[in-house]
Design a protein around this motif. Structure first.
Motif, PDB file in Angstrom:
ATOM      1  N   VAL A 413       0.888  -1.203   0.001  1.00 52.54           N
ATOM      2  CA  VAL A 413       0.143  -0.172   0.117  1.00 52.54           C
ATOM      3  C   VAL A 413       1.377   1.171   0.026  1.00 52.54           C
ATOM      4  CG1 VAL A 413      -1.530   1.324   1.465  1.00 52.54           C
ATOM      5  CG2 VAL A 413      -2.576  -1.203   1.424  1.00 52.54           C
ATOM      6  N   GLY A 414       0.269   2.103  -1.026  1.00 57.07           N
ATOM      7  CA  GLY A 414       1.615   3.433  -0.406  1.00 57.07           C
ATOM      8  C   GLY A 414       2.447   3.482  -1.879  1.00 57.07           C
ATOM      9  N   GLU A 415       2.458   3.254  -2.388  1.00 55.50           N
ATOM     10  CA  GLU A 415       3.847   3.306  -3.234  1.00 55.50           C
ATOM     11  C   GLU A 415       3.384   4.164  -4.388  1.00 55.50           C
ATOM     12  OE1 GLU A 415       0.977   0.024  -5.574  1.00 55.50           O
ATOM     13  OE2 GLU A 415       1.175   0.809  -3.433  1.00 55.50           O
ATOM     14  N   THR A 416       2.323   4.017  -5.460  1.00 61.08           N
ATOM     15  CA  THR A 416       1.983   4.946  -5.983  1.00 61.08           C
ATOM     16  C   THR A 416       2.722   6.455  -5.834  1.00 61.08           C
ATOM     17  OG1 THR A 416       0.319   5.920  -5.585  1.00 61.08           O
ATOM     18  CG2 THR A 416       0.332   4.364  -7.394  1.00 61.08           C
ATOM     19  N   ALA A 417       2.482   6.860  -3.584  1.00 60.11           N
ATOM     20  CA  ALA A 417       2.929   8.957  -3.762  1.00 60.11           C
ATOM     21  C   ALA A 417       4.060   8.272  -2.841  1.00 60.11           C
ATOM     22  CB  ALA A 417       1.753   9.636  -3.086  1.00 60.11           C
ATOM     23  N   GLY A 418       4.427   9.656  -2.527  1.00 59.15           N
ATOM     24  CA  GLY A 418       5.080   9.700  -1.410  1.00 59.15           C
ATOM     25  C   GLY A 418       6.262   9.447  -0.636  1.00 59.15           C
ATOM     26  N   ILE A 419       7.035   9.018  -0.027  1.00 64.68           N
ATOM     27  CA  ILE A 419       8.532   8.022  -0.258  1.00 64.68           C
ATOM     28  C   ILE A 419       8.569   7.119   1.394  1.00 64.68           C
ATOM     29  CG2 ILE A 419       9.971  10.474  -0.417  1.00 64.68           C
ATOM     30  CD1 ILE A 419       9.980  10.682   2.640  1.00 64.68           C
ATOM     31  N   HIS A 420       7.088   6.601   1.390  1.00 61.30           N
ATOM     32  CA  HIS A 420       7.343   4.641   2.384  1.00 61.30           C
ATOM     33  C   HIS A 420       6.281   3.987   1.536  1.00 61.30           C
ATOM     34  CE1 HIS A 420       4.111   7.169   4.859  1.00 61.30           C
ATOM     35  NE2 HIS A 420       3.840   5.462   4.993  1.00 61.30           N
ATOM     36  N   ILE A 421       6.240   3.109   1.914  1.00 62.05           N
ATOM     37  CA  ILE A 421       5.207   2.061   1.193  1.00 62.05           C
ATOM     38  C   ILE A 421       4.813   1.296   2.995  1.00 62.05           C
ATOM     39  CG2 ILE A 421       5.901   2.066  -1.303  1.00 62.05           C
ATOM     40  CD1 ILE A 421       7.072  -1.145   0.086  1.00 62.05           C
ATOM     41  N   SER A 422       3.598   0.863   3.008  1.00 64.71           N
ATOM     42  CA  SER A 422       3.679  -0.487   4.267  1.00 64.71           C
ATOM     43  C   SER A 422       2.585  -1.873   2.960  1.00 64.71           C
ATOM     44  CB  SER A 422       2.172  -0.104   5.010  1.00 64.71           C
ATOM     45  OG  SER A 422       1.163   0.288   4.468  1.00 64.71           O
ATOM     46  N   TRP A 423       3.343  -2.984   3.896  1.00 65.26           N
ATOM     47  CA  TRP A 423       3.573  -4.138   2.951  1.00 65.26           C
ATOM     48  C   TRP A 423       2.846  -5.175   4.631  1.00 65.26           C
ATOM     49  CZ3 TRP A 423       6.690  -7.645   4.192  1.00 65.26           C
ATOM     50  CH2 TRP A 423       8.012  -7.953   4.704  1.00 65.26           C
ATOM     51  N   SER A 424       2.238  -6.027   3.718  1.00 62.74           N
ATOM     52  CA  SER A 424       1.373  -6.996   4.483  1.00 62.74           C
ATOM     53  C   SER A 424       1.990  -7.966   5.199  1.00 62.74           C
ATOM     54  CB  SER A 424      -0.002  -7.329   4.624  1.00 62.74           C
ATOM     55  OG  SER A 424      -0.262  -8.414   5.409  1.00 62.74           O
ATOM     56  N   LEU A 425       2.910  -8.742   5.968  1.00 59.71           N
ATOM     57  CA  LEU A 425       3.806  -9.523   6.611  1.00 59.71           C
ATOM     58  C   LEU A 425       2.697 -11.589   6.028  1.00 59.71           C
ATOM     59  CD1 LEU A 425       6.973 -10.877   6.613  1.00 59.71           C
ATOM     60  CD2 LEU A 425       6.180 -11.039   9.102  1.00 59.71           C
ATOM     61  N   PRO A 426       3.048 -12.053   5.843  1.00 57.46           N
ATOM     62  CA  PRO A 426       2.527 -13.349   5.517  1.00 57.46           C
ATOM     63  C   PRO A 426       2.219 -13.986   6.588  1.00 57.46           C
ATOM     64  CG  PRO A 426       3.944 -13.311   3.253  1.00 57.46           C
ATOM     65  CD  PRO A 426       4.089 -11.889   3.963  1.00 57.46           C
ATOM     66  N   ALA A 427       1.049 -14.558   7.206  1.00 54.89           N
ATOM     67  CA  ALA A 427       1.139 -15.226   8.363  1.00 54.89           C
ATOM     68  C   ALA A 427       1.749 -16.266   8.577  1.00 54.89           C
ATOM     69  CB  ALA A 427      -0.398 -15.312   8.589  1.00 54.89           C
ATOM     70  N   LYS A 428       2.326 -16.983   7.391  1.00 58.24           N
ATOM     71  CA  LYS A 428       3.273 -18.272   8.143  1.00 58.24           C
ATOM     72  C   LYS A 428       4.680 -17.641   8.710  1.00 58.24           C
ATOM     73  CE  LYS A 428       5.587 -18.422   3.310  1.00 58.24           C
ATOM     74  NZ  LYS A 428       5.844 -18.842   1.644  1.00 58.24           N
ATOM     75  N   TYR A 429       4.904 -16.695   8.385  1.00 54.94           N
ATOM     76  CA  TYR A 429       6.028 -16.004   9.068  1.00 54.94           C
ATOM     77  C   TYR A 429       6.113 -15.375  10.457  1.00 54.94           C
ATOM     78  CZ  TYR A 429       8.097 -16.237   4.619  1.00 54.94           C
ATOM     79  OH  TYR A 429       8.508 -16.118   2.987  1.00 54.94           O
ATOM     80  N   GLY A 430       4.771 -15.457  11.081  1.00 58.79           N
ATOM     81  CA  GLY A 430       4.368 -15.177  12.752  1.00 58.79           C
ATOM     82  C   GLY A 430       4.225 -12.973  12.542  1.00 58.79           C
ATOM     83  N   SER A 431       4.601 -13.517  13.499  1.00 60.87           N
ATOM     84  CA  SER A 431       4.521 -11.622  13.867  1.00 60.87           C
ATOM     85  C   SER A 431       5.241 -10.713  13.525  1.00 60.87           C
ATOM     86  CB  SER A 431       4.317 -11.577  15.647  1.00 60.87           C
ATOM     87  OG  SER A 431       4.869  -9.638  15.719  1.00 60.87           O
ATOM     88  N   PRO A 432       5.003  -9.047  12.736  1.00 59.18           N
ATOM     89  CA  PRO A 432       6.582  -8.302  12.328  1.00 59.18           C
ATOM     90  C   PRO A 432       7.226  -8.218  13.144  1.00 59.18           C
ATOM     91  CG  PRO A 432       3.858  -7.402  11.570  1.00 59.18           C
ATOM     92  CD  PRO A 432       3.895  -8.753  12.299  1.00 59.18           C
ATOM     93  N   SER A 433       6.860  -7.635  14.212  1.00 62.58           N
ATOM     94  CA  SER A 433       7.844  -7.781  15.286  1.00 62.58           C
ATOM     95  C   SER A 433       9.145  -8.851  15.526  1.00 62.58           C
ATOM     96  CB  SER A 433       7.467  -7.815  16.661  1.00 62.58           C
ATOM     97  OG  SER A 433       6.725  -9.275  17.644  1.00 62.58           O
ATOM     98  N   LEU A 434       9.268  -9.815  14.888  1.00 59.85           N
ATOM     99  CA  LEU A 434       9.552 -11.080  15.172  1.00 59.85           C
ATOM    100  C   LEU A 434      10.880 -10.507  14.348  1.00 59.85           C
ATOM    101  CD1 LEU A 434       8.083 -14.512  15.998  1.00 59.85           C
ATOM    102  CD2 LEU A 434       9.267 -13.255  17.886  1.00 59.85           C
ATOM    103  N   LEU A 435       9.984 -10.318  12.858  1.00 63.26           N
ATOM    104  CA  LEU A 435      11.079  -9.813  11.659  1.00 63.26           C
ATOM    105  C   LEU A 435      11.743  -8.312  11.841  1.00 63.26           C
ATOM    106  CD1 LEU A 435      11.886  -9.609   9.219  1.00 63.26           C
ATOM    107  CD2 LEU A 435       9.662  -8.563   8.332  1.00 63.26           C
ATOM    108  N   GLU A 436      10.859  -7.820  12.656  1.00 62.30           N
ATOM    109  CA  GLU A 436      11.581  -6.386  13.017  1.00 62.30           C
ATOM    110  C   GLU A 436      13.203  -6.443  14.061  1.00 62.30           C
ATOM    111  OE1 GLU A 436      10.449  -2.306  15.127  1.00 62.30           O
ATOM    112  OE2 GLU A 436       9.027  -4.688  15.163  1.00 62.30           O
ATOM    113  N   LYS A 437      12.832  -7.604  15.352  1.00 61.03           N
ATOM    114  CA  LYS A 437      14.241  -7.774  15.585  1.00 61.03           C
ATOM    115  C   LYS A 437      15.121  -8.712  15.282  1.00 61.03           C
ATOM    116  CE  LYS A 437      11.277 -10.741  19.142  1.00 61.03           C
ATOM    117  NZ  LYS A 437      11.242 -10.968  19.979  1.00 61.03           N
ATOM    118  N   SER A 438      14.735  -9.817  14.105  1.00 63.60           N
ATOM    119  CA  SER A 438      15.664 -10.692  13.571  1.00 63.60           C
ATOM    120  C   SER A 438      16.338  -9.388  12.799  1.00 63.60           C
ATOM    121  CB  SER A 438      15.207 -12.042  12.712  1.00 63.60           C
ATOM    122  OG  SER A 438      16.165 -12.498  12.017  1.00 63.60           O
TER     123      SER A 438
END
Length: 495
Positions: A413-438
């Protein structure tokens, strides 16, 4: 680093549980801090006189719950991002070395205490290899040569202006330049009398909070939203209420039907999700403001950047009743350290804003105003925007294509404008907090809304898998290597 643990052989808890709980308590109470080394399993087992397997199992549980992290060929350390740090800032917890806002309402703590001061480094002091923090811009693209020439010319010929106070509303030449610029770029028809120069968006928000204080207005905001706005109005004593957003922006049907409100929105590129407020909702929001006697604060913080398709006319450009107050900034096109922005409002509102500007700071610095006015009038600003849009679009393309290569049909989401995007981490990888830490362990800064400068209510589950990434300050080569690094992190998280 040696640690002192008190194990009790008569305790009903197993030795493994005691080791786990003792170490966790030391971390939560601050006796062991983020980045501190903890003993290896062999060393601690010998110190405690227990089997190594007991300590190994306790460490595995601490690792699984996010309290410790390992670095190959280096050792074991207290995690840079702690589970409780993401839930409570009252204890002064940190993420990557800075304080964070909880991902839920905390009525006992003022939001102003939870503002982020982002340091672009890990808790152990090492600078990140790539930091996708929202809002960062590329300093190497600053037009140093052109800006220097303008400033030198002003110093040679207009130094008398430095010996007198200017009007608190700002230089007329810059206000005229802004009104000329926002006409074609943002669809706003205005004149310099309706423009007030600020020291950035936060300064504009402060003026608004002061001007509307004690006049019976509540504060409405998006959920999630920019933390700085909510913290300010809450600190000023406003009653606040969040309204959830989706991929078309703020949900109009969830707005209060009664009461007078200041509603703060980011319609061009919602902060932090990145969605664009649809044209239908823009008209509905304007009609709601007219009916309720409310005002809309339109924060167009990165509205200069549009890559795909024509931008929608700003709310201010559509406004026929004077209910929209427009906030613009040069922070994203020039850099936040310049501390220069502007506010556009109708004359009725402009008078108290001007008075408060005079009381708070008596205006904005002359030099940067004069230089920016000349830069806009000469066409230099327009050329500069073209250059940086091209550079940022290439970085956007690199990041988006990299995520698609990684995930396939990635929800971005948000790739058409601005200078940042958001994306949804597939559930199979668990919580985004784990990815953030890793990722942080690997020197890569990626964030969730609540750790990336935004506030989100605890009942808002719509973005529980959301990751936000700013890309303007990162070269394509670093983006590519970071995607590879994220891929490595994900392999370790896949269920």
């Amino acid at each position: 680093m040696p640690v002192v643990l008190a194990l009790n052989p008569d305790d009903k808890r197993t030795l493994q549980t005691q080791v786990f709980q003792e170490l966790r308590a030391m971390i939560l109470e601050g006796r062991l801090r983020s980045g501190d080394a903890v003993p290896g399993t062999r060393v601690l087992s010998e110190q405690l006189g227990v089997s190594r397997n007991t300590v190994v199992l306790a460490y595995e549980r601490l690792y699984a719950e996010g309290y410790i992290e390992t670095q190959a060929n280096v050792g074991t350390f207290v995690s840079s991002i702690l589970p409780e740090a993401a839930m409570s800032s009252q204890r002064g917890n940190t993420v990557g070395g800075e304080r964070v806002l909880a991902s839920e309402n905390d009525d006992e703590t003022s939001p102003i205490d939870r503002l982020l001061v982002h340091k672009h480094e890990r808790a152990d002091g090492r600078r990140l290899k790539a930091d996708f923090w929202i809002g960062r811009t590329e300093s190497k693209l600053f037009p140093k040569s052109e800006w220097r020439k303008i400033v030198e010319t002003k110093l040679r010929h207009q130094t008398d202006s430095m010996s007198v106070y200017g009007g608190p509303e700002g230089l007329e030449t810059l206000r005229a330049a802004v009104s000329d610029h926002v006409g074609p770029s943002r669809g706003i028809s205005t004149n310099f009398d309706n423009v007030l120069i600020t020291s950035g968006t936060q300064d504009g928000l402060t003026l608004l909070a002061m001007a509307f204080k004690d006049k019976g207005y509540g504060f409405l905001h998006e959920d999630p939203c920019y933390l700085g706005a909510l913290a300010l109005f809450t600190a000023m004593g406003y009653a606040s209420k969040g309204v959830q957003v989706d991929n078309q922006g703020i949900k109009i049907d969830e707005l209060p039907k009664t009461g007078k409100w200041i509603v703060y929105v980011t319609p061009s590129h919602q902060y932090p999700i990145g969605s664009t407020l649809s044209l239908e909702r823009r008209f509905l929001l304007l009609e709601w403001a007219r009916k309720t006697g409310s005002y809309i604060v339109e924060d167009d913080y990165d509205g200069e950047f549009r890559y795909d398709g024509a931008p929608l006319t700003s709310l201010r450009g559509l406004d026929q009743t004077g209910r929209v107050i427009y906030l613009g900034t040069f922070s994203k096109s020039f850099g936040p350290a310049l501390r220069l922005g502007y506010l556009i409002a109708n004359p009725k509102i402009m008078h108290p804003l001007r008075d408060w500007k005079q009381l708070i700071s008596n205006g904005t610095g002359w030099m940067k105003q004069a230089a920016m006015a000349e830069f806009i009038h000469s066409g230099g600003y327009r050329r500069h925007l073209r250059r940086i849009r091209t550079a940022y679009m290439k970085r956007r393309d690199c990041l988006v294509s990299g995520l698609h290569n990684l995930f396939g049909d990635c929800q971005i989401v948000g790739e058409t404008a601005g200078i940042h995007i958001s994306w949804s981490l597939p559930a199979k990888y668990g919580s985004p907090s784990l990815l953030e830490k890793s990722a942080l362990l690997n020197g890569i800064g990626i964030y969730r809304p609540e750790t990336g400068g935004a506030w989100i209510s605890k009942q808002n589950k719509s973005f529980s898998q959301t990751v936000v990434m700013g890309y303007a300050a990162i070269s394509e080569a670093k983006i590519e290597s970071s995607i590879s690094g994220i891929d490595d992190c994900l392999r370790g998280l896949e269920k």
